[in-house]
Motif scaffolding. Structure first.
Motif, PDB file in Angstrom:
ATOM      1  N   HIS A 212       0.828  -1.204   0.000  1.00  0.00           N
ATOM      2  CA  HIS A 212       0.000   0.000   0.000  1.00  0.00           C
ATOM      3  C   HIS A 212       0.868   1.263   0.000  1.00  0.00           C
ATOM      4  N   VAL A 213       0.257   2.327  -0.481  1.00  0.00           N
ATOM      5  CA  VAL A 213       0.886   3.650  -0.508  1.00  0.00           C
ATOM      6  C   VAL A 213      -0.174   4.665  -0.112  1.00  0.00           C
ATOM      7  N   ARG A 214       0.224   5.677   0.660  1.00  0.00           N
ATOM      8  CA  ARG A 214      -0.687   6.778   0.937  1.00  0.00           C
ATOM      9  C   ARG A 214      -0.333   7.954   0.045  1.00  0.00           C
ATOM     10  N   PHE A 215      -1.335   8.397  -0.723  1.00  0.00           N
ATOM     11  CA  PHE A 215      -1.182   9.541  -1.618  1.00  0.00           C
ATOM     12  C   PHE A 215      -1.984  10.711  -1.043  1.00  0.00           C
ATOM     13  N   SER A 216      -1.350  11.860  -0.866  1.00  0.00           N
ATOM     14  CA  SER A 216      -2.021  13.031  -0.317  1.00  0.00           C
ATOM     15  C   SER A 216      -2.550  13.920  -1.438  1.00  0.00           C
ATOM     16  N   PHE A 217      -3.814  14.347  -1.317  1.00  0.00           N
ATOM     17  CA  PHE A 217      -4.286  15.397  -2.209  1.00  0.00           C
ATOM     18  C   PHE A 217      -4.409  16.711  -1.445  1.00  0.00           C
ATOM     19  N   GLY A 218      -3.506  16.877  -0.460  1.00  0.00           N
ATOM     20  CA  GLY A 218      -3.375  18.139   0.236  1.00  0.00           C
ATOM     21  C   GLY A 218      -2.806  19.257  -0.630  1.00  0.00           C
ATOM     22  N   PRO A 219      -1.857  18.969  -1.558  1.00  0.00           N
ATOM     23  CA  PRO A 219      -1.306  20.047  -2.392  1.00  0.00           C
ATOM     24  C   PRO A 219      -2.347  20.630  -3.350  1.00  0.00           C
ATOM     25  N   SER A 220      -1.930  21.656  -4.073  1.00  0.00           N
ATOM     26  CA  SER A 220      -2.831  22.305  -5.023  1.00  0.00           C
ATOM     27  C   SER A 220      -3.177  21.372  -6.181  1.00  0.00           C
ATOM     28  N   GLU A 221      -4.249  21.706  -6.879  1.00  0.00           N
ATOM     29  CA  GLU A 221      -4.688  20.886  -8.006  1.00  0.00           C
ATOM     30  C   GLU A 221      -3.629  20.826  -9.099  1.00  0.00           C
ATOM     31  N   ASP A 222      -2.914  21.924  -9.324  1.00  0.00           N
ATOM     32  CA  ASP A 222      -1.850  21.927 -10.336  1.00  0.00           C
ATOM     33  C   ASP A 222      -0.756  20.925  -9.982  1.00  0.00           C
ATOM     34  N   VAL A 223      -0.369  20.886  -8.704  1.00  0.00           N
ATOM     35  CA  VAL A 223       0.661  19.942  -8.274  1.00  0.00           C
ATOM     36  C   VAL A 223       0.172  18.511  -8.444  1.00  0.00           C
ATOM     37  N   LEU A 224      -1.088  18.243  -8.105  1.00  0.00           N
ATOM     38  CA  LEU A 224      -1.629  16.894  -8.257  1.00  0.00           C
ATOM     39  C   LEU A 224      -1.602  16.456  -9.717  1.00  0.00           C
ATOM     40  N   ALA A 225      -2.044  17.335 -10.614  1.00  0.00           N
ATOM     41  CA  ALA A 225      -2.070  16.981 -12.029  1.00  0.00           C
ATOM     42  C   ALA A 225      -0.666  16.693 -12.549  1.00  0.00           C
ATOM     43  N   ARG A 226       0.304  17.501 -12.141  1.00  0.00           N
ATOM     44  CA  ARG A 226       1.683  17.296 -12.576  1.00  0.00           C
ATOM     45  C   ARG A 226       2.226  15.981 -12.022  1.00  0.00           C
ATOM     46  N   ALA A 227       1.941  15.683 -10.756  1.00  0.00           N
ATOM     47  CA  ALA A 227       2.422  14.439 -10.144  1.00  0.00           C
ATOM     48  C   ALA A 227       1.820  13.219 -10.824  1.00  0.00           C
ATOM     49  N   LEU A 228       0.522  13.251 -11.066  1.00  0.00           N
ATOM     50  CA  LEU A 228      -0.130  12.103 -11.689  1.00  0.00           C
ATOM     51  C   LEU A 228       0.411  11.873 -13.098  1.00  0.00           C
ATOM     52  N   GLY A 229       0.704  12.939 -13.820  1.00  0.00           N
ATOM     53  CA  GLY A 229       1.292  12.777 -15.146  1.00  0.00           C
ATOM     54  C   GLY A 229       2.652  12.099 -15.080  1.00  0.00           C
ATOM     55  N   ARG A 230       3.465  12.497 -14.119  1.00  0.00           N
ATOM     56  CA  ARG A 230       4.783  11.874 -13.972  1.00  0.00           C
ATOM     57  C   ARG A 230       4.666  10.410 -13.585  1.00  0.00           C
ATOM     58  N   LEU A 231       3.769  10.098 -12.647  1.00  0.00           N
ATOM     59  CA  LEU A 231       3.604   8.714 -12.210  1.00  0.00           C
ATOM     60  C   LEU A 231       3.062   7.844 -13.341  1.00  0.00           C
ATOM     61  N   GLU A 232       2.169   8.401 -14.149  1.00  0.00           N
ATOM     62  CA  GLU A 232       1.638   7.644 -15.291  1.00  0.00           C
ATOM     63  C   GLU A 232       2.749   7.325 -16.277  1.00  0.00           C
ATOM     64  N   ARG A 233       3.629   8.276 -16.516  1.00  0.00           N
ATOM     65  CA  ARG A 233       4.768   8.034 -17.399  1.00  0.00           C
ATOM     66  C   ARG A 233       5.691   6.983 -16.795  1.00  0.00           C
ATOM     67  N   MET A 234       5.950   7.066 -15.500  1.00  0.00           N
ATOM     68  CA  MET A 234       6.830   6.100 -14.823  1.00  0.00           C
ATOM     69  C   MET A 234       6.290   4.676 -14.963  1.00  0.00           C
ATOM     70  N   VAL A 235       5.006   4.509 -14.680  1.00  0.00           N
ATOM     71  CA  VAL A 235       4.407   3.168 -14.744  1.00  0.00           C
ATOM     72  C   VAL A 235       4.387   2.672 -16.186  1.00  0.00           C
ATOM     73  N   GLY A 236       4.059   3.574 -17.122  1.00  0.00           N
ATOM     74  CA  GLY A 236       4.032   3.173 -18.533  1.00  0.00           C
ATOM     75  C   GLY A 236       5.372   2.686 -19.022  1.00  0.00           C
ATOM     76  N   GLU A 237       6.443   3.365 -18.615  1.00  0.00           N
ATOM     77  CA  GLU A 237       7.781   2.945 -19.044  1.00  0.00           C
ATOM     78  C   GLU A 237       8.118   1.578 -18.479  1.00  0.00           C
ATOM     79  N   ARG A 238       7.728   1.298 -17.231  1.00  0.00           N
ATOM     80  CA  ARG A 238       8.006  -0.018 -16.642  1.00  0.00           C
ATOM     81  C   ARG A 238       7.214  -1.107 -17.367  1.00  0.00           C
ATOM     82  N   ARG A 239       6.003  -0.803 -17.760  1.00  0.00           N
ATOM     83  CA  ARG A 239       5.197  -1.816 -18.462  1.00  0.00           C
ATOM     84  C   ARG A 239       5.778  -2.133 -19.848  1.00  0.00           C
ATOM     85  N   ARG A 240       6.355  -1.134 -20.470  1.00  0.00           N
ATOM     86  CA  ARG A 240       6.903  -1.354 -21.816  1.00  0.00           C
ATOM     87  C   ARG A 240       8.294  -1.968 -21.785  1.00  0.00           C
ATOM     88  N   ALA A 241       8.954  -1.936 -20.631  1.00  0.00           N
ATOM     89  CA  ALA A 241      10.332  -2.435 -20.527  1.00  0.00           C
ATOM     90  C   ALA A 241      10.405  -3.948 -20.709  1.00  0.00           C
TER      91      ALA A 241
END
Length: 468
Positions: A439-468
């Motif tokens: 399990h992981v705890r993800f905080s949505f305490g930061p601003s919406e802009d920060v959340l959107a940027r973080a989710l984009g990075r994590l999506e790229r990270m997971v996608g690269e691992r799936r394609r590896a």
């Protein structure tokens, strides 16, 4: 509960100190570091002062310290496309949000503010807190809170520590998972015995009144400590269920110690300014064994003020104030004086309405983004500003909480591994893998802009691992 991930204020300490790297199963170290150490013979303890033990840090302090090793600078690195995204933070965004009252930008200091405040807090603030609870939760009820039912303290963990210091030789129940700071709190005071109560993800972490009765009677519990809503899962005991908890505690003479620091971050209650508290269901404020902890930290979005309170029966308040006289000596006088002005019901409802609109939207954004990654949820958050997700279905290297955390640091994103919330006082379960290691705890305490940027990075990270 009792919030908050520092938890009720961020303080990574010295980011270059090795003290930030835990060495026990509940606070996982870097795997490489463990392997290297295990290959060597036992070394003599090289601490300079042997009278002091190593004190573990909470999950938030650990993850922000590890991020600081890679360049994270708390409070300064959230801006811009390359800034850090702190989804590990235990505080809400503290700036203006749409519809909220104007933020306080200055605190006047009167002449006598240079003196100590009373250990139990300024009388005017205690009266304001009691009045707020009466107007919000106890209209028409014959038993009302007064200033004597309130003690003010300099932070949430100070309030909890005072209460723990005032407990007798009892069995104290606590839930798994729950707030990371409870672990050391439950271990440092030796009069009471901490008894873990297991919550099951398969049941959505539900805990019925029947479950409560069985645990109190079966384990001989005289008190139960819990965050409600729960940090990290977001599970919320509310309405008639919470009323039944209060009735059961009174019937069985088991004190409920409820950390309500997220009680204005509740979802699905059908109100534009939803607030819930066990205070609503207390029949007699001086006889019912219900003790509540809250403060400006989360619900008013002023974590840096360090103004919190305990509310409960007068004899409990006298005990925790006495404990405060030797533990901490009382909070900041000017901050307490300024806090009283924020505790009108009008200001509180306006702030809560704004919180609900902004954080409901961020909650939906976070849930949708994590689902795209393949993160799954035992329960969607009914409260708090956290999502508790399982990464077990992600590619190898990302499918456990600590691996995900390490990989996310490479993307300048901070999260908290779930095993930090496997509260284990005294490390009595040492050597066993945590149930929450995926399990992981993800905080949505930061601003919406920060959340959107973080989710984009994590999506790229997971996608690269799936394609590896």
């Amino acid at each position: 509960m009792m919030d908050a991930e520092r938890e009720h204020a961020e303080d990574p300490g010295d980011p270059h100190s090795d003290e930030g790297r835990p060495s026990d199963p509940g606070a996982p170290a870097d795997p490489g570091a463990l392997t290297e150490r295990d290959d060597k013979p036992p070394q003599r303890d090289e601490r300079a002062v042997h009278a002091f033990r190593k004190v573990p840090r909470t999950g938030v302090i650990y993850v922000t310290t590890e991020a600081a090793r890679l360049g994270f600078n708390p409070g300064h690195d959230a801006e811009g496309p390359d800034g850090w995204c702190n989804l590990g933070q235990g505080q809400p965004e503290t700036g203006p949000i749409p519809g909220a009252p104007e933020r306080c930008a200055a605190v006047p200091i009167a002449g006598d503010d240079q003196e100590y405040a009373p250990v139990a807090g300024l009388w005017e603030l205690r009266e304001a807190i009691a009045s707020l609870y009466n107007r919000t939760y106890r209209r028409g009820m014959p038993s009302r809170y007064t200033a004597e039912n309130v003690a003010v303290s300099g932070g949430g963990r100070i309030a909890l520590t005072r209460a723990a210091a005032a407990l007798g030789q009892i069995n104290l129940g606590h839930f798994l998972p729950d707030y990371t700071a409870y672990e050391e709190l439950l271990d440092v005071f030796r009069l009471f015995s901490p008894i873990p109560i297991l919550l099951e993800g398969e049941r959505g972490y539900a805990f019925s009144v029947g479950d409560l009765r069985r645990e109190i009677l079966g384990r001989g519990l005289s008190a139960i400590l819990a965050s409600n809503p729960c940090n990290p899962t977001g599970k919320h005991v509310r309405g008639e269920e919470l009323a039944a908890w209060v009735r059961t505690a009174k019937e069985l003479d088991c004190a409920l110690l409820l950390d309500e620091f997220y009680s204005h971050y509740v979802y699905g209650m059908g109100d534009v300014a939803p607030m819930e508290s066990a205070a609503r269901y207390v029949e007699h404020v001086d006889r019912d064994p219900v003790v509540i902890f809250d403060g400006l930290t989360k619900n008013w979005r002023y974590p840096g003020w360090r103004v919190t309170w305990t509310i409960g029966p007068r004899e409990v308040i006298e005990a925790v104030a006495s404990a405060g006289s030797f533990l901490d000596g009382g909070g900041s006088k000017p901050m307490q004086r300024a806090a009283a002005e924020l505790l009108t019901i009008e200001h509180t409802r306006a702030e809560t309405t704004a919180i609900h609109r902004t954080f409901s939207r961020k909650r939906d954004l976070m849930l949708a983004g994590l689902r795209r990654l393949g993160v799954t949820f035992d329960v969607e958050p009914e409260g708090t500003f956290y999502v508790w997700g399982s990464v077990a279905d992600l590619p190898p290297g990302l499918s456990d909480g600590h691996g995900f955390f390490r990989a996310a640091l490479g993307e300048r994103v901070i999260v908290v591994p779930g095993e930090f919330f496997d509260v284990n006082p005294g490390k009595r379960r040492a050597g066993r893998p945590s149930r929450f290691r995926h399990h992981v705890r993800f905080s949505f305490g930061p601003s919406e802009d920060v959340l959107a940027r973080a989710l984009g990075r994590l999506e790229r990270m997971v996608g690269e691992r799936r394609r590896a």
